[in-house]
Design a protein around this motif. Structure first.
Motif, mmCIF file in Angstrom:
data_model
loop_
_atom_site.group_PDB
_atom_site.id
_atom_site.type_symbol
_atom_site.label_atom_id
_atom_site.label_comp_id
_atom_site.label_asym_id
_atom_site.label_seq_id
_atom_site.Cartn_x
_atom_site.Cartn_y
_atom_site.Cartn_z
ATOM 1 N N SER A 1 -3.719 -8.996 13.192
ATOM 2 C CA SER A 1 -4.621 -9.940 12.546
ATOM 3 C C SER A 1 -6.012 -9.320 12.445
ATOM 4 N N GLY A 2 -6.655 -9.485 11.299
ATOM 5 C CA GLY A 2 -7.971 -8.912 11.069
ATOM 6 C C GLY A 2 -7.915 -7.543 10.420
ATOM 7 N N SER A 3 -6.731 -7.095 10.019
ATOM 8 C CA SER A 3 -6.591 -5.782 9.377
ATOM 9 C C SER A 3 -7.099 -5.831 7.945
ATOM 10 N N THR A 4 -7.539 -4.684 7.459
ATOM 11 C CA THR A 4 -8.057 -4.582 6.094
ATOM 12 C C THR A 4 -6.979 -4.029 5.162
ATOM 13 N N VAL A 5 -7.272 -4.050 3.877
ATOM 14 C CA VAL A 5 -6.363 -3.501 2.868
ATOM 15 C C VAL A 5 -6.169 -2.007 3.113
ATOM 16 N N ALA A 6 -7.232 -1.292 3.460
ATOM 17 C CA ALA A 6 -7.139 0.148 3.730
ATOM 18 C C ALA A 6 -6.197 0.437 4.893
ATOM 19 N N GLN A 7 -6.256 -0.375 5.932
ATOM 20 C CA GLN A 7 -5.367 -0.197 7.074
ATOM 21 C C GLN A 7 -3.916 -0.467 6.693
ATOM 22 N N CYS A 8 -3.697 -1.442 5.822
ATOM 23 C CA CYS A 8 -2.333 -1.740 5.354
ATOM 24 C C CYS A 8 -1.773 -0.580 4.535
ATOM 25 N N LEU A 9 -2.615 0.020 3.693
ATOM 26 C CA LEU A 9 -2.169 1.146 2.875
ATOM 27 C C LEU A 9 -1.796 2.343 3.739
ATOM 28 N N SER A 10 -2.603 2.620 4.746
ATOM 29 C CA SER A 10 -2.288 3.757 5.605
ATOM 30 C C SER A 10 -1.054 3.474 6.463
ATOM 31 N N ALA A 11 -0.860 2.224 6.893
ATOM 32 C CA ALA A 11 0.308 1.882 7.699
ATOM 33 C C ALA A 11 1.597 1.927 6.884
ATOM 34 N N SER A 12 1.505 1.658 5.588
ATOM 35 C CA SER A 12 2.707 1.628 4.752
ATOM 36 C C SER A 12 3.166 3.019 4.342
ATOM 37 N N TYR B 1 3.680 -0.495 -4.870
ATOM 38 C CA TYR B 1 3.097 0.545 -5.706
ATOM 39 C C TYR B 1 4.137 1.002 -6.714
ATOM 40 N N ALA B 2 3.741 1.158 -7.971
ATOM 41 C CA ALA B 2 4.629 1.664 -9.018
ATOM 42 C C ALA B 2 4.086 3.012 -9.477
ATOM 43 N N PRO B 3 4.636 4.120 -8.965
ATOM 44 C CA PRO B 3 4.111 5.433 -9.341
ATOM 45 C C PRO B 3 4.352 5.774 -10.810
ATOM 46 N N HIS B 4 5.440 5.262 -11.377
ATOM 47 C CA HIS B 4 5.779 5.494 -12.782
ATOM 48 C C HIS B 4 6.322 4.204 -13.366
ATOM 49 N N ALA B 5 6.442 4.159 -14.678
ATOM 50 C CA ALA B 5 6.995 2.979 -15.332
ATOM 51 C C ALA B 5 8.419 2.735 -14.842
ATOM 52 N N ARG B 6 8.743 1.482 -14.618
ATOM 53 C CA ARG B 6 10.060 1.036 -14.175
ATOM 54 C C ARG B 6 10.453 1.573 -12.796
ATOM 55 N N GLN B 7 9.479 1.926 -11.990
ATOM 56 C CA GLN B 7 9.707 2.362 -10.617
ATOM 57 C C GLN B 7 8.756 1.584 -9.724
ATOM 58 N N ALA B 8 9.295 0.896 -8.754
ATOM 59 C CA ALA B 8 8.438 0.147 -7.833
ATOM 60 C C ALA B 8 8.838 0.476 -6.401
ATOM 61 N N ARG B 9 7.844 0.722 -5.593
ATOM 62 C CA ARG B 9 8.060 0.962 -4.172
ATOM 63 C C ARG B 9 7.442 -0.191 -3.411
ATOM 64 N N GLU B 10 8.238 -0.815 -2.582
ATOM 65 C CA GLU B 10 7.790 -1.986 -1.833
ATOM 66 C C GLU B 10 7.986 -1.718 -0.348
ATOM 67 N N HIS B 11 6.928 -1.895 0.424
ATOM 68 C CA HIS B 11 6.974 -1.670 1.861
ATOM 69 C C HIS B 11 6.601 -2.969 2.569
ATOM 70 N N LEU B 12 7.476 -3.442 3.438
ATOM 71 C CA LEU B 12 7.190 -4.607 4.266
ATOM 72 C C LEU B 12 6.667 -4.078 5.598
ATOM 73 N N ILE B 13 5.448 -4.448 5.945
ATOM 74 C CA ILE B 13 4.841 -3.933 7.167
ATOM 75 C C ILE B 13 4.317 -5.081 8.017
ATOM 76 N N GLU B 14 4.085 -4.771 9.277
ATOM 77 C CA GLU B 14 3.446 -5.708 10.197
ATOM 78 C C GLU B 14 2.148 -5.072 10.672
ATOM 79 N N ASP C 1 0.446 -11.841 2.546
ATOM 80 C CA ASP C 1 -0.239 -11.248 1.394
ATOM 81 C C ASP C 1 0.593 -10.134 0.771
ATOM 82 N N ARG C 2 0.369 -9.924 -0.507
ATOM 83 C CA ARG C 2 1.014 -8.831 -1.252
ATOM 84 C C ARG C 2 -0.104 -7.917 -1.735
ATOM 85 N N VAL C 3 -0.221 -6.747 -1.111
ATOM 86 C CA VAL C 3 -1.234 -5.760 -1.473
ATOM 87 C C VAL C 3 -0.640 -4.877 -2.561
ATOM 88 N N GLU C 4 -1.365 -4.747 -3.671
ATOM 89 C CA GLU C 4 -0.860 -4.006 -4.821
ATOM 90 C C GLU C 4 -1.785 -2.845 -5.145
#
Length: 115
Positions: free
Chosen positions: A29-40, A13-26, A73-76
């Motif tokens: 299997s079978g998780s959705t994008v919404a679950q990944c966002l809440s876990a991160s 996620y890039a909250p502002h220009a030239r700022q990127a936040r990257e979270h590596l999560i586990e 996968d890379r969720v953006e």
């Protein structure tokens, strides 16, 4: 079992220009994008308006929050554009002037226009 397997997913996620936040999560299997966002934890500190304007995608392709993620996968998270790209280009061109912008801005002395 295949269902108990952990997947490695990156949430960006890039909250502002030239700022990127990257979270590596586990996630399981079978998780959705919404679950990944809440876990991160990427959604913490966002207002309700921010959440309504956000769009999500996987590897640069838009998808829904119910999309099932795969290993690697890379969720953006995409934020809304502040300026329409066409309007910004038009304003830049007007500031530079017709002679200083474009494909034929630097041409040889005495050359015909467009060559």
């Amino acid at each position: 079992m295949e269902l108990d397997r952990l997947l490695h997913v990156t949430v960006v996620y890039a909250p502002h220009a030239r700022q990127a936040r990257e979270h590596l999560i586990e996630v399981k299997s079978g998780s959705t994008v919404a679950q990944c966002l809440s876990a991160s934890g990427s959604l913490t500190g966002m207002t309700a308006d921010d959440l309504l304007q956000l769009r999500v995608g996987v590897w640069g392709r838009k998808c829904s929050l119910a999309h099932i993620v795969r290993d690697g996968d890379r969720v953006e998270l995409y934020r809304a554009l502040r300026v329409d790209p066409k309007v910004a280009r038009r304003e830049r061109f007007n500031r530079q002037g017709a002679k200083a912008a474009g494909l034929f801005a630097t041409r040889r002395a005495g050359a015909k226009a467009g060559y």
